[in-house]
Design an enzyme around this catalytic site. Sequence first.
Site, PDB file in Angstrom:
ATOM      1  N   GLY A   5       8.690   1.579   7.516  1.00 33.41           N
ATOM      2  CA  GLY A   5       8.595   0.262   6.903  1.00 33.41           C
ATOM      3  C   GLY A   5       7.529   0.238   5.833  1.00 33.41           C
ATOM      4  N   LEU A   9       0.833  -1.212   0.000  1.00 32.88           N
ATOM      5  CA  LEU A   9       0.000   0.000   0.000  1.00 32.88           C
ATOM      6  C   LEU A   9       0.860   1.250   0.000  1.00 32.88           C
ATOM      7  CD1 LEU A   9      -2.736  -0.964   2.602  1.00 32.88           C
ATOM      8  CD2 LEU A   9      -3.063  -0.627   0.166  1.00 32.88           C
ATOM      9  N   GLY A  10       2.047   1.127   0.588  1.00 31.64           N
ATOM     10  CA  GLY A  10       2.892   2.301   0.649  1.00 31.64           C
ATOM     11  C   GLY A  10       4.153   2.011   1.423  1.00 31.64           C
ATOM     12  N   ASP A  42       6.326  13.352  12.666  1.00 33.66           N
ATOM     13  CA  ASP A  42       6.409  13.254  11.208  1.00 33.66           C
ATOM     14  C   ASP A  42       5.064  13.563  10.558  1.00 33.66           C
ATOM     15  OD1 ASP A  42       7.640  12.940   8.781  1.00 33.66           O
ATOM     16  OD2 ASP A  42       7.659  10.745   8.827  1.00 33.66           O
ATOM     17  N   LYS A  59       1.592  -3.170   8.794  1.00 34.05           N
ATOM     18  CA  LYS A  59       2.833  -2.423   8.676  1.00 34.05           C
ATOM     19  C   LYS A  59       3.973  -3.257   9.227  1.00 34.05           C
ATOM     20  CE  LYS A  59       2.549   1.929   9.365  1.00 34.05           C
ATOM     21  NZ  LYS A  59       2.966   3.128   8.681  1.00 34.05           N
ATOM     22  N   GLY A 112       6.735   3.872   4.118  1.00 33.89           N
ATOM     23  CA  GLY A 112       6.939   5.041   4.961  1.00 33.89           C
ATOM     24  C   GLY A 112       8.308   4.966   5.590  1.00 33.89           C
ATOM     25  N   VAL A 162       3.917  -0.977   4.134  1.00 32.08           N
ATOM     26  CA  VAL A 162       2.556  -1.297   4.543  1.00 32.08           C
ATOM     27  C   VAL A 162       1.908  -2.173   3.473  1.00 32.08           C
ATOM     28  CG1 VAL A 162       0.382  -0.348   5.323  1.00 32.08           C
ATOM     29  CG2 VAL A 162       2.463   0.994   5.557  1.00 32.08           C
TER      30      VAL A 162
END
Length: 809
Positions: free
Chosen positions: A531, A525-526, A643, A549, A528, A533
Amino acid sequence: MASALFNFMFFIIFLLPLGTSSQNDGTVNVGTSLAATERSNPWLSPSGDFAFGFQKLQDNDQFLLSIWYNKIRAKTIVWYPKDTSPVSRGSTVEIDAQNGLVLRDPQGSRLWRTENIVDSVSGGFMNDTGNFVISRRDSSGIWESFKNPSNTMLPTQIIEINGKLVSRKSETNFSRGRFYLDMLSNGNLVLNTRSVSRNLGFDDEYYNSQTSDLANVSNSGYQVIFSERGSIQVLRRNGERKALTTERSIPTTSDYYHRATLDFDGVFRQYYHPKSFSGNPGWTAAEYWPENICVSIAGNYGSGACGYNSICRLQNGTPICRCPQGYSLADPNDANGHCYPKFMPNCGEEDQKGSAEDLYEMLEVSGTHWPTSDFEQISACSEDCCKNECLNDCFCAVSTYKDDKCWKKKLPLSNGRLDTSVDVNSFLKLRKVDVPLQRPNLPSPESPDKPKKDRETLILVGSVLLGSSVFINFMLVGAACFGFILIYNNKITNFRRVHNAAGLNLQCFTYKELAQATNGFKEELGRGSFGIVYKGAMPMGSITTIAVKKLDRVAQDTEKEFRTEVNVIGQTHHKNLVRLLGFCDEGPHRLLVYEYMNNGTVASFLFGDLKPNWNQRTQIAMGIAKGLAYLHEECSSQIIHCDIKPQNILLDEYYNARISDFGLAKLLMVNQSRTLTNIRGTKGYVAPEWFRNTKVTAKVDVYSFGILLLEIITCRRSVVDLEFGEGENPILADWVWDCFQEGRLDNLVVDDTEALNDKKRLERFVMVGIWCIQEDSSLRPTMRKACQMLEGILEVKFPPCPSPFTSTD
Ligand SMILES: *[C@@H]1O[C@H](CO)[C@@H](O)[C@H](O)[C@H]1NC(C)=O
Ligand SMILES: *[C@@H]1O[C@H](CO)[C@@H](O)[C@H](O)[C@H]1NC(C)=O
Ligand SMILES: *[C@@H]1O[C@H](CO)[C@@H](O)[C@H](O)[C@H]1NC(C)=O
């Protein structure tokens, strides 16, 4: 000669019986009106296929302003003004030069009118397509029934973004129902449920056309089209079409009438009907969406396809609702409505009348289950154990058994369905027939001094007549039960709860379980700073889609510290935070399991081609501010995010902002209050004190929020690549300050009329943004104060220049 005779006949047969108000060419002049009686003639389209006027409803002396198929026996209604009720005999509708259509009651009071019409109406036209158009003197259309649909779509009709259909309450009741068809701004055509009383968010999406592409907006849908040839399609911005109607055998529109209706049972069906009736005239459903409404609806809120406590079974695409044994329909005329239990749970009764086994029995209903409504899960519990657990728990109405696990469920039961494809067994708690009903001796708030017997009769009669009153009583009994439970606490069996770390409701997963749920960590999914996801599927109460995650660099070595941090995160509960559902802590594998957010990140929302509107943007900004204020001040131990950036704010199905990745900074850093070797945070959003050796406080989040707020206001990134942008205003904060100082806030929201018309709020938001990005952190407000200023509760003072030390001028 023959033709002249024909014309004459035509005149005799068709025109003479029609009243003066009726036109045969479809046009309706200003000043023309119709009355709600059987004798008044509707306004017909040139072919006579469609009529506009009052249709008498069955059973009572009420009329509905509507458009219908006039040549078929059923006189099927295809349009009516949303949210108006049927009117009484003698009401009128008129085309007036100022307001277009105006509906009045017999006394002349206005009940409804076409909206957004300013003057210069030249007349109406009932088109052969079924569209009623009101036009202006320059003959442009200003209002169309096609653009204000109720529950039906017709060939040649288009639904644009934000357009919707709404189901009616029942076959005969035209009030707003629970089901909606929406063309969303993200490009998806969806079906969803909404509580009638709570018009705000959706309850649950149960069909999605999958035509949204946030990564490349040109692939996203923007219109639903019912083509002239009878096919329903979603048109993408790049010109491609996704056809929803798949069947090749849809008959032609020249011989058949077509319509697509969001029916009262929530199913969106495409129908056809022969224009000339030989044989068996009637509407045939050609296609329908969703495939199985009984299982497609499974949201956190709402009752499901049927009412509460009901069980849904699919028959030819139609949901058939029925009450389980021991329950009966709240409204006998509404088969799709709620079911009430025939007995009330009576906690504490066991002590007076013997054991639960003497009072209740458990009825096995195989293949039936209620995927939501859980209040407890017991693992390593056999079928018998599952039955007994529910039998002996006064809160439990149903238990479901599958694979040595048992789920106890409470009333009201929602999303009940018969689904033979799932191997589950449920046990329904029933009161034994030979045990007389005894109601708890509770004070009644409604009639405190009425004798008890009267009240019982009242409840019994009420359960048939006055549903809502019973429901209130029911809630009271429930509340009282809770009191009993506290008192009789020691007599309650001990449950084997699946509890873990510090007794929280977080689930502890094995690595294997999560690998399975994510299909071997397949769909990313992404990525970051913490780590990667992955998307996964796992039934956890009502949630089935999860985001997993995988943490790649966790500083804490010992399991205890990891669990301590996870617990801190797990204790947060706020509607603007992404909820942590569970974790895995198995040797080197440290993973966090979150609820999945299906509308992506604020970054893709904000910087995509489809600019979100001002109102949505302000709501998102407010949501983030509230979530941060909660993290800083309201949860048990302060969490500094460290963040905050648009990539870390997700959007849930209602487009609520939900902060993610909070609490993780601490997992990755040695000690937040000491100097950091590894600068965290992201370029463009990092507070200046990160670069100095000062203590890190919650004010770093305030700074990042300030930058994010300015981005939300302007829909511009905080740092623009020099090669990419004009090179003129590369730093957002500096540009905003310049515009603000020069009194040119309009430059920040060029072409955004909604924002320009909301000057006060725009100015307030910009000033709050500037206060938040003050280089001197002591000047920045707390998040709580920032919230109050954004809301307009607290006055916002004129801010100073955010970076007085580095300013070049
Ligand atoms: C009726 O609808 C058709 C098809 O949309 C359109 O071409 C036509 O112009 C309409 N007629 C009038 C008079 O508006
Ligand atoms: C239709 O339903 C609404 C909402 O439930 C109700 O208030 C109204 O009385 C109903 N109308 C009829 C005619 O049954
Ligand atoms: C978006 O998709 C279209 C094809 O549908 C493609 O031609 C275009 O290059 C894509 N744009 C981007 C930015 O990827």
